[in-house]
Design a protein around this motif. Structure first.
Motif, mmCIF file in Angstrom:
data_model
loop_
_atom_site.group_PDB
_atom_site.id
_atom_site.type_symbol
_atom_site.label_atom_id
_atom_site.label_comp_id
_atom_site.label_asym_id
_atom_site.label_seq_id
_atom_site.Cartn_x
_atom_site.Cartn_y
_atom_site.Cartn_z
ATOM 1 N N ASP A 16 -10.457 -1.807 13.985
ATOM 2 C CA ASP A 16 -10.113 -2.735 14.810
ATOM 3 C C ASP A 16 -8.892 -2.283 15.913
ATOM 4 O O ASP A 16 -8.716 -1.071 15.726
ATOM 5 N N GLY A 17 -8.468 -3.077 16.628
ATOM 6 C CA GLY A 17 -7.627 -2.514 17.679
ATOM 7 C C GLY A 17 -6.164 -3.364 17.640
ATOM 8 O O GLY A 17 -6.423 -4.451 17.060
ATOM 9 N N PHE A 18 -4.903 -2.804 17.987
ATOM 10 C CA PHE A 18 -3.636 -3.574 17.952
ATOM 11 C C PHE A 18 -2.899 -3.125 19.114
ATOM 12 O O PHE A 18 -3.304 -1.973 19.553
ATOM 13 N N ASP A 25 4.639 0.519 25.545
ATOM 14 C CA ASP A 25 3.096 0.679 25.529
ATOM 15 C C ASP A 25 2.376 -0.535 25.224
ATOM 16 O O ASP A 25 2.587 -1.302 24.220
ATOM 17 N N ARG A 26 1.332 -0.925 26.132
ATOM 18 C CA ARG A 26 0.651 -2.254 26.009
ATOM 19 C C ARG A 26 -0.821 -1.869 25.806
ATOM 20 O O ARG A 26 -1.470 -3.022 25.774
ATOM 21 N N GLN A 27 -1.039 -0.602 25.751
ATOM 22 C CA GLN A 27 -2.410 -0.531 25.491
ATOM 23 C C GLN A 27 -2.835 -0.685 24.024
ATOM 24 O O GLN A 27 -1.921 -0.839 23.210
ATOM 25 N N THR A 28 -4.217 -0.696 23.906
ATOM 26 C CA THR A 28 -4.619 -1.112 22.412
ATOM 27 C C THR A 28 -4.994 0.217 21.885
ATOM 28 O O THR A 28 -5.697 1.224 22.380
ATOM 29 N N THR A 117 -3.698 2.850 8.914
ATOM 30 C CA THR A 117 -4.317 1.741 8.419
ATOM 31 C C THR A 117 -3.226 0.550 8.289
ATOM 32 O O THR A 117 -2.282 0.818 8.012
ATOM 33 N N MET A 118 -3.814 -0.519 8.729
ATOM 34 C CA MET A 118 -2.774 -1.712 8.683
ATOM 35 C C MET A 118 -3.452 -2.813 7.612
ATOM 36 O O MET A 118 -4.438 -2.959 7.660
#
Length: 298
Positions: A16-18, A25-28, A117-118
């Protein structure tokens, strides 16, 4: 203890992305995402390094929280405190140790890696999330027990049947069995290479033995003359062994040179060892020379 999670260690989590919300920093960024219930880390023995784990009080009505792995902190919070950080999935409340996973982020070259990992609280996810993610994944139930797995499996099946008879359990696996299943291809390749290496070593020893046998047969009269002139049997044996070791040393040197040339073709098959690992090369040379000594002694 027991817990439920999207995936377990050794398996492939959800890629996934966050986004990080506490800096500019606003990038995924890519991350491995796993939903868990409160006792997940305790059940699997994953150490809590800082902060806290997921709690029963983390519900849909409370603020969203996440727990991240040590490799997540190393990549995205190096030199800064991660606990209290804000992400698009919730506030970071704890840091846990890394586990080996079958990841798709690293390109899939090694079967098991440690990736950022989240972990999110299952109780804070909406129903539509489960409906979507379970299109590709089946939830995993983790149980830590001192009893044999065969004894507890029927009890788990009865409990599930009492809760909902339409929910089947696909299989029961220990963590060791799960790891073996994930690394099955690598184990097969390692066994295949080992068999080929053993056959090559046997052929080399037999070839050297046959060559020296013919040489000794041709030089029998010479050995007899040397013995008559005062040479000892030990000196004769040493001469034969020296000639065999000379041939084996030439072969080992040629093999080393060819192995350096072949490294780039074999590198994609290796995991956990470098293509130019000197200890492996030294062991191979020692095995070849030892078999040469045995062949010449016979």
């Amino acid at each position: 203890s027991a817990a439920v999670a999207l995936t377990l260690p050794y398996e492939r989590p959800l890629n996934d992305g966050f986004r990080l919300l506490d800096n500019r920093d606003r990038q995924t960024h890519p991350v491995e995402l796993v939903y868990v219930t409160p006792d997940y880390f305790q059940t699997l023995g994953i150490p809590l390094l800082r902060g806290r784990a997921i709690r029963p009080s983390d519900t849909a009505q409370s603020r969203r929280v996440v727990v991240v792995s040590a490799s997540f902190v190393e990549r995205y919070y190096r030199g800064h405190e991660a606990v209290g950080g804000q992400t698009s999935d919730g506030e970071i409340v704890g840091v846990v140790g890394d586990v080996q996973q079958h990841s798709g982020i690293s390109g899939g070259l090694p079967p098991l890696t440690r990736e950022p990992t989240m972990y999110v609280a299952a109780s804070q996810l909406p129903d539509r999330y489960f409906q979507l993610v379970h299109t590709w994944f089946a939830p995993k139930w983790a149980i830590r027990t001192s009893r044999p797995a065969g004894a507890i499996a029927p009890e788990v099946q009865r409990a599930m049947a009492n809760a909902d008879p339409l929910l089947p359990i696909a299989s029961f696996l220990s963590m060791d069995q799960l790891e073996r299943r994930v690394t099955e291809n690598q184990r097969y390749r390692a066994t295949l290479f080992s068999v080929f290496a053993a056959l090559a070593l046997i052929l080399a020893a037999l070839g050297l033995y046959a060559l020296l046998t013919q040489t000794v047969a041709q030089r029998t009269r010479e050995w007899g003359v040397r013995l008559a002139l005062g040479a000892s049997p030990g000196q004769i044996v040493i001469r034969v062994i020296a000639s065999g070791l000379l041939l084996a040393s030439i072969g080992a040197a040629a093999g080393l040179l060819l192995s350096f040339a072949a490294q780039r073709f074999l590198q994609h098959l290796l995991w956990g060892v470098r293509a130019g690992d000197w200890s492996t090369l030294a062991f191979s040379v020692a095995a070849l020379l030892s078999s040469a000594v045995l062949a010449t002694l016979v």
